[in-house]
Design an enzyme around this catalytic site. Structure first.
Site, mmCIF file in Angstrom:
data_model
loop_
_atom_site.group_PDB
_atom_site.id
_atom_site.type_symbol
_atom_site.label_atom_id
_atom_site.label_comp_id
_atom_site.label_asym_id
_atom_site.label_seq_id
_atom_site.Cartn_x
_atom_site.Cartn_y
_atom_site.Cartn_z
ATOM 1 N N ASP A 1 -5.973 65.279 69.245
ATOM 2 C CA ASP A 1 -6.532 66.514 68.679
ATOM 3 C C ASP A 1 -6.578 67.647 69.705
ATOM 4 O OD1 ASP A 1 -10.112 65.980 68.794
ATOM 5 O OD2 ASP A 1 -8.550 65.072 69.998
ATOM 6 N N ARG A 35 -10.114 64.811 58.154
ATOM 7 C CA ARG A 35 -9.690 65.992 57.413
ATOM 8 C C ARG A 35 -8.234 65.833 56.974
ATOM 9 N NH1 ARG A 35 -11.982 67.033 62.192
ATOM 10 N NH2 ARG A 35 -13.951 68.215 62.265
ATOM 11 N N SER A 58 -7.782 61.341 67.226
ATOM 12 C CA SER A 58 -8.665 61.698 68.336
ATOM 13 C C SER A 58 -9.086 60.520 69.197
ATOM 14 C CB SER A 58 -9.910 62.391 67.772
ATOM 15 O OG SER A 58 -9.544 63.486 67.003
HETATM 16 N N1 LIG Z 1 -25.134 72.168 64.198
HETATM 17 C C1 LIG Z 1 -24.686 71.431 65.213
HETATM 18 N N2 LIG Z 1 -25.260 71.551 66.428
HETATM 19 C C2 LIG Z 1 -24.814 70.804 67.470
HETATM 20 N N3 LIG Z 1 -23.805 69.910 67.389
HETATM 21 C C3 LIG Z 1 -23.211 69.778 66.194
HETATM 22 C C4 LIG Z 1 -23.605 70.508 65.050
HETATM 23 N N4 LIG Z 1 -22.816 70.130 64.006
HETATM 24 C C5 LIG Z 1 -21.963 69.193 64.484
HETATM 25 N N5 LIG Z 1 -22.201 68.992 65.786
HETATM 26 C C6 LIG Z 1 -21.512 68.046 66.664
HETATM 27 O O1 LIG Z 1 -20.121 68.109 66.373
HETATM 28 C C7 LIG Z 1 -19.638 66.790 66.118
HETATM 29 C C8 LIG Z 1 -18.519 66.859 65.068
HETATM 30 O O2 LIG Z 1 -17.460 67.542 65.686
HETATM 31 P P1 LIG Z 1 -16.148 67.889 64.839
HETATM 32 O O3 LIG Z 1 -15.208 68.465 65.807
HETATM 33 O O4 LIG Z 1 -16.557 68.660 63.654
HETATM 34 O O5 LIG Z 1 -15.687 66.489 64.284
HETATM 35 P P2 LIG Z 1 -14.909 65.315 65.037
HETATM 36 O O6 LIG Z 1 -15.666 65.062 66.308
HETATM 37 O O7 LIG Z 1 -15.005 64.180 64.079
HETATM 38 O O8 LIG Z 1 -13.531 65.807 65.270
HETATM 39 C C9 LIG Z 1 -20.807 65.999 65.629
HETATM 40 O O9 LIG Z 1 -20.653 64.621 66.011
HETATM 41 C C10 LIG Z 1 -21.976 66.633 66.364
HETATM 42 O O10 LIG Z 1 -22.213 65.954 67.574
HETATM 43 O O1 LIG Z 2 -12.527 65.399 68.004
HETATM 44 P P1 LIG Z 2 -13.390 64.363 68.610
HETATM 45 O O2 LIG Z 2 -13.679 63.231 67.724
HETATM 46 O O3 LIG Z 2 -14.629 64.976 69.192
HETATM 47 O O4 LIG Z 2 -12.521 63.750 69.831
HETATM 48 C C1 LIG Z 2 -12.481 64.338 71.100
HETATM 49 C C2 LIG Z 2 -11.978 63.291 72.086
HETATM 50 O O5 LIG Z 2 -12.819 62.151 71.991
HETATM 51 C C3 LIG Z 2 -12.503 61.139 72.970
HETATM 52 O O6 LIG Z 2 -13.405 60.088 72.854
HETATM 53 C C4 LIG Z 2 -11.075 60.625 72.766
HETATM 54 O O7 LIG Z 2 -10.754 59.660 73.756
HETATM 55 C C5 LIG Z 2 -10.102 61.790 72.807
HETATM 56 O O8 LIG Z 2 -8.789 61.339 72.515
HETATM 57 C C6 LIG Z 2 -10.517 62.882 71.822
HETATM 58 O O9 LIG Z 2 -9.658 64.003 71.981
#
Ligand SMILES: Nc1ncnc2c1ncn2[C@@H]1O[C@H](COP(=O)(O)OP(=O)(O)O)[C@@H](O)[C@H]1O
Ligand SMILES: O=P(O)(O)OC[C@H]1O[C@@H](O)[C@H](O)[C@@H](O)[C@@H]1O
Length: 457
Positions: A203, A81, A150
């Site tokens: 994050d 993002r 992250s």
């Molecule tokens: N509708 C949903 N129901 C359950 N889990 C979800 C849903 N949408 C997304 N997720 C979970 O959230 C994760 C994405 O988390 P997010 O915080 O948006 O991104 P990131 O992990 O890249 O920071 C996806 O990998 C998935 O496992």
């Molecule tokens: O925002 P995401 O991708 O779900 O990351 C959550 C956590 O995922 C873990 O795998 C990382 O080691 C952490 O640093 C991070 O905070």
């Protein structure tokens, strides 16, 4: 007879899995205590625990009175993002914000540093080019960027840090040990993007800072997204391994990296062991692999595969798609788990569309929903135990008589945000863990522990 024998075998597999995933309150208390112990050990010395307890160099959290135009980028496990926000000071709050979110192309997760950071820098440059009226930096002022990353980083300052290891689905060897701000800065220079990275944070720390911007009682943050992690505000005096100058605030935010937590009290199953052995990071991130979004759907798939192979759950032929790792994503699992239709038609459509299993009976679909519930409940209840571990470590698990102390946990992550049965179960388990604790200490306090602990999304 043959069918009933197969059905009994399939149900035996499901019952055994349910038994091994059990999280009775006593076990959760043991997990919470173990988390608190590991937190102490991780603060005492480098390598003192599976919990890295990383110093963030963030010793001053937002007051909510900040103003100016700021850019941020967030590299998560699934999404990337870019954000720009205009803050209006004490009374202005968030005046305006714009953001773009893109899924990270999977090939970049296992490619090269130049490819990944080149992709990030280009996306950032394109976003900067779309600045609208009223969202320009003051003339002559360089654009500043907050970089939310992250993954576990050994910070060397507020704006620099070396990647310790990749987690989730990333594996890019030429970045390990490198300063990720340096890698991004080089990529920005290569395309002539004039921006300065003024902060590098995990994050969880971004979530904590964002929570504190709105609520001064925020003391910790938990991410339940593709991966999972937690951060919290520690007293600088309570960090034996910290030999730097004590911050004026007397506080230091700690990135726990709790996804790497491990304890003999964790209810691990054969499916978790197999998933771990076949993962990109075997032996690592065990807690994350049983509670976070990248893995819940995969656990469900593995149990279904065993039921298909050993009990012909889907018939004599094991559906070929069922053998493909990570083909069943947690959002698919969530959709099946939340199916309220009388014939569980959502379950039927997911099985058909994702696994190419066209025909399933209602009782099969009910068994699959039950399997989703077992996996999600274990993850949610263990997440709650982790939070109670933090609360205990901070001595906030009891409320003294008349004390109005509030402990607010900032929450973020797509799993928590979108999987409502998961988040509801987590919140009810928190109450279960805290109320019981409360009732054995001082039942006359003005606040129940559950009231004293609040989750801020
Ligand atoms: N509708 C949903 N129901 C359950 N889990 C979800 C849903 N949408 C997304 N997720 C979970 O959230 C994760 C994405 O988390 P997010 O915080 O948006 O991104 P990131 O992990 O890249 O920071 C996806 O990998 C998935 O496992
Ligand atoms: O925002 P995401 O991708 O779900 O990351 C959550 C956590 O995922 C873990 O795998 C990382 O080691 C952490 O640093 C991070 O905070």
């Amino acid at each position: 007879m043959r069918c009933s024998g197969r059905w009994a075998r399939a149900m035996a597999i499901l019952r055994e899995f349910e038994e091994n995933c059990g999280t009775p309150i006593g076990k959760l208390r043991q997990v919470a205590d173990a988390m608190a112990v590991e937190m102490h050990a991780g603060l005492a010395s480098e390598g003192g625990s599976k919990l890295k307890m990383l110093i963030s160099y963030v010793d001053n959290l937002p007051s909510g009175e900040e103003n100016g135009l700021f850019y941020a980028l967030d590299l998560g496990g699934t999404n990337f993002r870019v954000i720009r926000v205009l803050l209006g000071g004490k009374d202005g709050g968030v005046v305006k914000q714009e953001f773009e979110e893109v899924s990270i192309p999977p090939h970049l997760m296992t490619g090269s540093s130049d490819a990944l950071f080149g992709f990030i820098a280009t996306a950032l440059a394109n976003f900067v080019a779309t600045e609208s009226e009223g969202l320009h930096p003051s003339p002559g002022r360089q654009r500043e960027l907050g970089f939310t990353f992250s993954f576990p980083v050994r910070q060397t300052s507020i704006a620099s840090g070396n990647l310790i290891k990749w987690t989730k689905g990333f594996l890019i060897d030429d970045v390990v040990g490198q300063d990720v701000v340096g890698e991004l800065t080089k990529a920005m220079e290569r395309i002539g993007l004039d921006m300065r990275v003024s902060a590098l944070v995990n994050d969880t720390i971004g979530t904590l800072a964002g929570g504190r911007y709105h609520n001064p009682d925020v003391i910790a943050a938990v991410i339940l997204g593709t991966g999972t992690n937690a951060a919290y505000v520690e007293r600088a005096q309570a960090i034996p391994k910290w030999h730097g100058l004590l911050p004026k605030s007397g506080e230091m935010v700690i990135n726990m990296e709790w996804g790497n937590f491990r304890s003999s009290h964790l209810p691990l199953t054969e499916y978790d062991q197999d998933l771990d052995v076949e993962s990109l990071n075997p032996g690592e991130q065990i807690f994350e692999k049983i509670i976070s979004g990248m893995y819940l759907g995969e656990i469900v798939r593995r149990v279904l595969l065993k039921m298909a192979e050993e009990a012909a759950f889907f018939g004599d032929i094991v559906p070929p798609k069922l053998k493909i790792p990570f083909i069943l994503r947690t959002p698919h699992m969530s959709a099946m788990h939340h199916d309220e239709s009388s014939d569980l038609r959502v379950v039927g459509s997911k099985l058909k569309d994702i696994l190419e299993i066209p025909h399933t009976s209602l009782k099969m679909r009910k068994a699959i929903v039950e399997l989703c519930d077992i996996v999600a409940t274990r993850g949610a209840r263990l997440s709650a135990a982790g939070i109670v571990g933090i609360i205990k470590k901070l001595g906030r698990d009891t409320v003294k008589d008349g004390d109005k102390q509030k402990s607010v946990i900032a929450m973020d992550g797509g799993l928590y945000e979108h999987y409502s049965k998961f988040s509801t179960c987590m919140e009810s388990t928190l109450k279960e863990l805290l109320e019981k604790k409360f009732l054995t200490t001082s039942p006359l306090s003005s606040l129940t522990m559950a009231q004293a602990l609040e989750l801020l999304s």
